[in-house]
Write a protein that holds these residues in place. Sequence first.
Motif, PDB file in Angstrom:
ATOM      1  N   GLY A 155     127.387 -62.129 -21.009  1.00 24.41           N
ATOM      2  CA  GLY A 155     126.717 -63.416 -21.124  1.00 24.41           C
ATOM      3  C   GLY A 155     127.712 -64.464 -21.565  1.00 24.41           C
ATOM      4  N   CYS A 156     127.205 -65.591 -21.996  1.00 24.97           N
ATOM      5  CA  CYS A 156     128.088 -66.722 -22.290  1.00 24.97           C
ATOM      6  C   CYS A 156     127.983 -67.190 -23.732  1.00 24.97           C
ATOM      7  CB  CYS A 156     127.757 -67.876 -21.350  1.00 24.97           C
ATOM      8  SG  CYS A 156     126.161 -68.631 -21.697  1.00 24.97           S
ATOM      9  N   ASP A 157     127.227 -66.472 -24.579  1.00 23.63           N
ATOM     10  CA  ASP A 157     126.972 -66.876 -25.966  1.00 23.63           C
ATOM     11  C   ASP A 157     126.111 -68.141 -26.057  1.00 23.63           C
ATOM     12  OD1 ASP A 157     128.492 -64.720 -26.709  1.00 23.63           O
ATOM     13  OD2 ASP A 157     130.185 -65.876 -27.474  1.00 23.63           O
ATOM     14  N   GLY A 158     125.567 -68.562 -24.914  1.00 22.85           N
ATOM     15  CA  GLY A 158     124.784 -69.802 -24.919  1.00 22.85           C
ATOM     16  C   GLY A 158     123.514 -69.708 -25.735  1.00 22.85           C
ATOM     17  N   ASP A 159     122.964 -68.508 -25.872  1.00 21.51           N
ATOM     18  CA  ASP A 159     121.736 -68.379 -26.663  1.00 21.51           C
ATOM     19  C   ASP A 159     122.031 -68.569 -28.152  1.00 21.51           C
ATOM     20  OD1 ASP A 159     120.020 -67.599 -24.374  1.00 21.51           O
ATOM     21  OD2 ASP A 159     121.417 -65.916 -24.329  1.00 21.51           O
ATOM     22  N   GLU A 181     122.003 -60.154 -27.045  1.00 20.81           N
ATOM     23  CA  GLU A 181     122.235 -61.310 -26.161  1.00 20.81           C
ATOM     24  C   GLU A 181     123.211 -60.892 -25.062  1.00 20.81           C
ATOM     25  OE1 GLU A 181     123.585 -64.814 -28.222  1.00 20.81           O
ATOM     26  OE2 GLU A 181     124.131 -65.846 -26.372  1.00 20.81           O
ATOM     27  N   GLY A 229     117.269 -64.208 -24.245  1.00 15.97           N
ATOM     28  CA  GLY A 229     117.820 -64.862 -23.064  1.00 15.97           C
ATOM     29  C   GLY A 229     117.589 -64.042 -21.803  1.00 15.97           C
ATOM     30  N   THR A 230     117.715 -64.699 -20.674  1.00 19.87           N
ATOM     31  CA  THR A 230     117.420 -64.061 -19.392  1.00 19.87           C
ATOM     32  C   THR A 230     118.366 -62.905 -19.088  1.00 19.87           C
ATOM     33  OG1 THR A 230     116.454 -66.075 -18.505  1.00 19.87           O
ATOM     34  CG2 THR A 230     117.284 -64.502 -16.897  1.00 19.87           C
ATOM     35  N   CYS A 231     119.628 -63.013 -19.483  1.00 19.39           N
ATOM     36  CA  CYS A 231     120.558 -61.911 -19.222  1.00 19.39           C
ATOM     37  C   CYS A 231     120.103 -60.655 -19.952  1.00 19.39           C
ATOM     38  CB  CYS A 231     121.966 -62.284 -19.667  1.00 19.39           C
ATOM     39  SG  CYS A 231     122.714 -63.598 -18.705  1.00 19.39           S
ATOM     40  N   GLY A 246     114.995 -67.041 -20.816  1.00 20.10           N
ATOM     41  CA  GLY A 246     115.381 -68.454 -20.898  1.00 20.10           C
ATOM     42  C   GLY A 246     116.888 -68.506 -20.804  1.00 20.10           C
ATOM     43  N   CYS A 247     117.395 -69.591 -20.270  1.00 23.71           N
ATOM     44  CA  CYS A 247     118.840 -69.673 -20.086  1.00 23.71           C
ATOM     45  C   CYS A 247     119.323 -71.087 -20.395  1.00 23.71           C
ATOM     46  CB  CYS A 247     119.205 -69.290 -18.644  1.00 23.71           C
ATOM     47  SG  CYS A 247     120.981 -69.278 -18.334  1.00 23.71           S
ATOM     48  N   PRO A 248     119.605 -71.369 -21.702  1.00 20.22           N
ATOM     49  CA  PRO A 248     119.504 -70.435 -22.817  1.00 20.22           C
ATOM     50  C   PRO A 248     118.075 -70.324 -23.336  1.00 20.22           C
ATOM     51  CG  PRO A 248     120.268 -72.527 -23.643  1.00 20.22           C
ATOM     52  CD  PRO A 248     120.137 -72.675 -22.151  1.00 20.22           C
TER      53      PRO A 248
HETATM   54  S1  SF4 Z   1     120.689 -66.094 -20.538  1.00 23.21           S
HETATM   55 FE1  SF4 Z   1     121.960 -67.913 -20.011  1.00 23.21          FE
HETATM   56  S2  SF4 Z   1     122.607 -68.705 -21.998  1.00 23.21           S
HETATM   57 FE2  SF4 Z   1     121.963 -66.575 -22.334  1.00 23.21          FE
HETATM   58  S3  SF4 Z   1     123.841 -65.349 -22.154  1.00 23.21           S
HETATM   59 FE3  SF4 Z   1     122.831 -65.396 -20.123  1.00 23.21          FE
HETATM   60  S4  SF4 Z   1     123.851 -67.113 -19.038  1.00 23.21           S
HETATM   61 FE4  SF4 Z   1     124.275 -67.382 -21.250  1.00 23.21          FE
END
Ligand code: SF4
Length: 188
Positions: free
Chosen positions: A31-35, A96, A143-145, A185-187
């Motif tokens: 993931g991207c740590d966005g959450d 996450e 989060g969605t991931c 959710g994203c994020p």
């Molecule tokens: S759900 Fe979106 S915000 Fe969260 S880790 Fe995945 S890409 Fe990043």
Amino acid sequence: MAAETAPYGRVTQHPSAVPEVHILWITAGLGCDGDSVSITAATQPSIEDVLLGAIPGLPKVHLHNPVLAYECGDDFLKYWYMAEEGQLEPFVLVVEGSIPNEKIKKEGYWAALGTDPTTNQPITTNEWIDRLAPKATAVIACGTCATYGGIHAMEGNPTGCMGLADYLGWNWSSKAGLPIVNVPGCPV
Ligand code: SF4
């Protein structure tokens, strides 16, 4: 959280069921740590309100998240080992990012957190989930991931990644009898 009326109309707050709770938040999924970043923008309540005890009726909340923690290295990881050994009670495990399932992809590991002191090998995300999920009071896919695998889980992905419920099983429940709490959710 419930209030009751004391004599002379004074309202008192029920104490929380537990005085303290630890949140072990693993961001070592794909993931991207966005959450983690997004919760710093929360306002009702804010993360500061939760962590500083400004919300009546909540237990003292200890957040262990590598993106947001002051501690690093061994100082950060000691809580993860304590949870594994049953010394951090109760705790909630937040995951996450999607789960790179090394059990179905033998080419190597894809994500890890910390180094095993006995082997000097990385502790994979799979291993942390396997160690901690059975001991957590609740497990949250954030989060969605983490919930459904996200874009990384598309057909043909080399990591074998998937959502947490696909990894643990959709009928999985915590030791407290709670199903995985999926919050897409994203994020988030
Ligand atoms: S759900 Fe979106 S915000 Fe969260 S880790 Fe995945 S890409 Fe990043």
